[in-house]
Enzyme design. Structure first.
Site, PDB file in Angstrom:
ATOM      1  N   GLY A  46     -12.705   8.841 -69.147  1.00  0.00           N
ATOM      2  CA  GLY A  46     -12.797   9.962 -70.083  1.00  0.00           C
ATOM      3  C   GLY A  46     -11.473  10.704 -70.122  1.00  0.00           C
ATOM      4  O   GLY A  46     -10.674  10.600 -69.183  1.00  0.00           O
ATOM      5  N   GLN A  51      -5.617  17.503 -71.409  1.00  0.00           N
ATOM      6  CA  GLN A  51      -4.963  16.738 -70.333  1.00  0.00           C
ATOM      7  C   GLN A  51      -3.643  16.119 -70.794  1.00  0.00           C
ATOM      8  O   GLN A  51      -2.809  15.765 -69.971  1.00  0.00           O
ATOM      9  CB  GLN A  51      -5.902  15.656 -69.776  1.00  0.00           C
ATOM     10  CG  GLN A  51      -7.108  16.257 -69.028  1.00  0.00           C
ATOM     11  CD  GLN A  51      -8.026  15.193 -68.503  1.00  0.00           C
ATOM     12  OE1 GLN A  51      -8.918  14.726 -69.205  1.00  0.00           O
ATOM     13  NE2 GLN A  51      -7.814  14.779 -67.268  1.00  0.00           N
ATOM     14  N   CYS A  94     -10.514  12.806 -61.143  1.00  0.00           N
ATOM     15  CA  CYS A  94      -9.954  13.335 -62.391  1.00  0.00           C
ATOM     16  C   CYS A  94      -8.506  12.883 -62.512  1.00  0.00           C
ATOM     17  O   CYS A  94      -7.751  12.956 -61.542  1.00  0.00           O
ATOM     18  CB  CYS A  94     -10.029  14.861 -62.384  1.00  0.00           C
ATOM     19  SG  CYS A  94      -9.384  15.613 -63.887  1.00  0.00           S
ATOM     20  N   LEU A  95      -8.133  12.419 -63.697  1.00  0.00           N
ATOM     21  CA  LEU A  95      -6.760  11.960 -63.904  1.00  0.00           C
ATOM     22  C   LEU A  95      -5.766  13.109 -63.740  1.00  0.00           C
ATOM     23  O   LEU A  95      -4.594  12.865 -63.457  1.00  0.00           O
ATOM     24  CB  LEU A  95      -6.621  11.332 -65.299  1.00  0.00           C
ATOM     25  CG  LEU A  95      -7.447  10.052 -65.517  1.00  0.00           C
ATOM     26  CD1 LEU A  95      -7.400   9.624 -66.978  1.00  0.00           C
ATOM     27  CD2 LEU A  95      -6.953   8.922 -64.612  1.00  0.00           C
ATOM     28  N   HIS A 136     -18.062  16.843 -67.176  1.00  0.00           N
ATOM     29  CA  HIS A 136     -16.725  16.934 -66.580  1.00  0.00           C
ATOM     30  C   HIS A 136     -15.683  17.186 -67.688  1.00  0.00           C
ATOM     31  O   HIS A 136     -14.830  18.067 -67.569  1.00  0.00           O
ATOM     32  CB  HIS A 136     -16.433  15.631 -65.826  1.00  0.00           C
ATOM     33  CG  HIS A 136     -15.031  15.471 -65.328  1.00  0.00           C
ATOM     34  ND1 HIS A 136     -14.718  15.424 -63.983  1.00  0.00           N
ATOM     35  CD2 HIS A 136     -13.842  15.320 -65.986  1.00  0.00           C
ATOM     36  CE1 HIS A 136     -13.407  15.276 -63.848  1.00  0.00           C
ATOM     37  NE2 HIS A 136     -12.849  15.196 -65.036  1.00  0.00           N
ATOM     38  N   GLU A 137     -15.795  16.435 -68.781  1.00  0.00           N
ATOM     39  CA  GLU A 137     -14.837  16.584 -69.892  1.00  0.00           C
ATOM     40  C   GLU A 137     -14.995  17.923 -70.588  1.00  0.00           C
ATOM     41  O   GLU A 137     -14.005  18.553 -70.970  1.00  0.00           O
ATOM     42  CB  GLU A 137     -14.997  15.452 -70.918  1.00  0.00           C
ATOM     43  CG  GLU A 137     -14.839  14.034 -70.395  1.00  0.00           C
ATOM     44  CD  GLU A 137     -13.598  13.816 -69.569  1.00  0.00           C
ATOM     45  OE1 GLU A 137     -12.617  14.557 -69.717  1.00  0.00           O
ATOM     46  OE2 GLU A 137     -13.598  12.882 -68.737  1.00  0.00           O
ATOM     47  N   HIS A 140     -13.155  20.628 -68.942  1.00  0.00           N
ATOM     48  CA  HIS A 140     -11.726  20.663 -69.278  1.00  0.00           C
ATOM     49  C   HIS A 140     -11.467  21.556 -70.505  1.00  0.00           C
ATOM     50  O   HIS A 140     -10.450  22.240 -70.579  1.00  0.00           O
ATOM     51  CB  HIS A 140     -11.192  19.258 -69.594  1.00  0.00           C
ATOM     52  CG  HIS A 140     -10.840  18.440 -68.384  1.00  0.00           C
ATOM     53  ND1 HIS A 140      -9.875  18.830 -67.477  1.00  0.00           N
ATOM     54  CD2 HIS A 140     -11.303  17.244 -67.943  1.00  0.00           C
ATOM     55  CE1 HIS A 140      -9.768  17.901 -66.533  1.00  0.00           C
ATOM     56  NE2 HIS A 140     -10.622  16.923 -66.783  1.00  0.00           N
TER      57      HIS A 140
HETATM   58  O1  GNR Z   1     -11.694   8.507 -64.945  1.00  0.00           O
HETATM   59  C1  GNR Z   1     -12.463   9.394 -64.585  1.00  0.00           C
HETATM   60  N1  GNR Z   1     -13.496   9.087 -63.763  1.00  0.00           N
HETATM   61  C2  GNR Z   1     -14.524   9.978 -63.458  1.00  0.00           C
HETATM   62  C3  GNR Z   1     -15.372   9.645 -62.405  1.00  0.00           C
HETATM   63  C4  GNR Z   1     -16.416  10.476 -62.076  1.00  0.00           C
HETATM   64  C5  GNR Z   1     -16.631  11.638 -62.795  1.00  0.00           C
HETATM   65  C6  GNR Z   1     -15.793  11.970 -63.821  1.00  0.00           C
HETATM   66  C7  GNR Z   1     -14.744  11.152 -64.163  1.00  0.00           C
HETATM   67  S1  GNR Z   1     -13.704  11.576 -65.477  1.00  0.00           S
HETATM   68  C8  GNR Z   1     -12.225  10.788 -65.001  1.00  0.00           C
HETATM   69  C9  GNR Z   1     -11.189  10.910 -66.088  1.00  0.00           C
HETATM   70  C10 GNR Z   1     -10.845  12.361 -66.304  1.00  0.00           C
HETATM   71  O2  GNR Z   1     -10.178  13.010 -65.559  1.00  0.00           O
HETATM   72  N2  GNR Z   1     -11.378  12.934 -67.344  1.00  0.00           N
HETATM   73  O3  GNR Z   1     -11.166  14.243 -67.563  1.00  0.00           O
HETATM   74 NI    NI Z   2     -10.852  15.139 -65.637  1.00  0.00          NI
END
Ligand code: GNR
Ligand code: NI
Length: 174
Positions: A46, A51, A94-95, A136-137, A140
């Site tokens: 995601g 980001q 999270c990236l 999660h997204e 952000h």
């Molecule tokens: O790549 C991602 N893996 C992930 C694993 C578990 C819960 C959420 C994520 S999102 C993350 C990519 C990212 O940072 N998206 O904002």
């Molecule tokens: Ni993230």
């Protein structure tokens, strides 16, 4: 289509609240294409526009497995309509918080209303990894990172580590 730089914590831009998109036009579709490229390149599932430094309420996701056909998903102006009262735990990464992982509890399922790639209004019921990832997204878009749910101590240790890593890479690349 092009690969953009993913911002990492600590970075104030990641704390901005993203703005709603008025119309899904060519600029937004171009942005979604670049986001997807960037996400695939980084092996993420995601990515939120902020980001890559763009404060628009846009998310891309792809939860397909490596061997499977790609299944890109696009969410513009997503709104959570319904949250399950029951929570489930998932190990998140999270990236924008590289190499750090923690178990986070979030509502088990949710309903999300959004505009798709073509600007059409859609609603989905999300569960499992989809529910976790979309929440999660959406965090952000509010300037929230998963480490914000951890204890102050754990969070500060992670930020300290990331600051050190940033210094290191600065020294290597001059
Ligand atoms: O790549 C991602 N893996 C992930 C694993 C578990 C819960 C959420 C994520 S999102 C993350 C990519 C990212 O940072 N998206 O904002
Ligand atoms: Ni993230």
């Amino acid at each position: 289509m092009s690969i953009k730089t993913i911002l990492t914590e600590p970075n104030k831009i990641l704390r901005q609240v993203s703005k709603s998109v008025e119309k899904v036009g060519q600029a937004e579709r171009q942005l979604m294409d670049d986001m997807l490229d960037t996400m695939y390149h980084a092996n993420g599932i995601g990515l939120a526009a902020i980001q890559i430094g763009v404060p628009k309420r846009i998310i891309v996701m792809d939860l397909s497995k490596k061997e499977e056909e790609k299944k890109p998903m696009y969410f513009v102006n997503p709104v959570i309509k319904n949250k399950n009262q029951n929570f489930s735990k998932y190990e998140e990464g999270c990236l924008s918080v590289p190499n750090q992982f923690a178990e986070i509890e979030r509502p088990k399922t949710c309903e999300v209303e959004y505009l798709d790639y073509d600007g059409e209004k859609k609603i989905i019921k999300a569960e499992g990894l989809l529910a976790t990832c979309i929440q999660h997204e959406m965090d952000h878009l509010q300037g929230i990172l998963f480490i914000d749910y951890l204890s102050k101590l754990k969070k500060s240790m992670i930020i300290k580590k990331l600051s050190k890593d940033k210094n290191k890479s600065d020294r290597i690349t001059f």
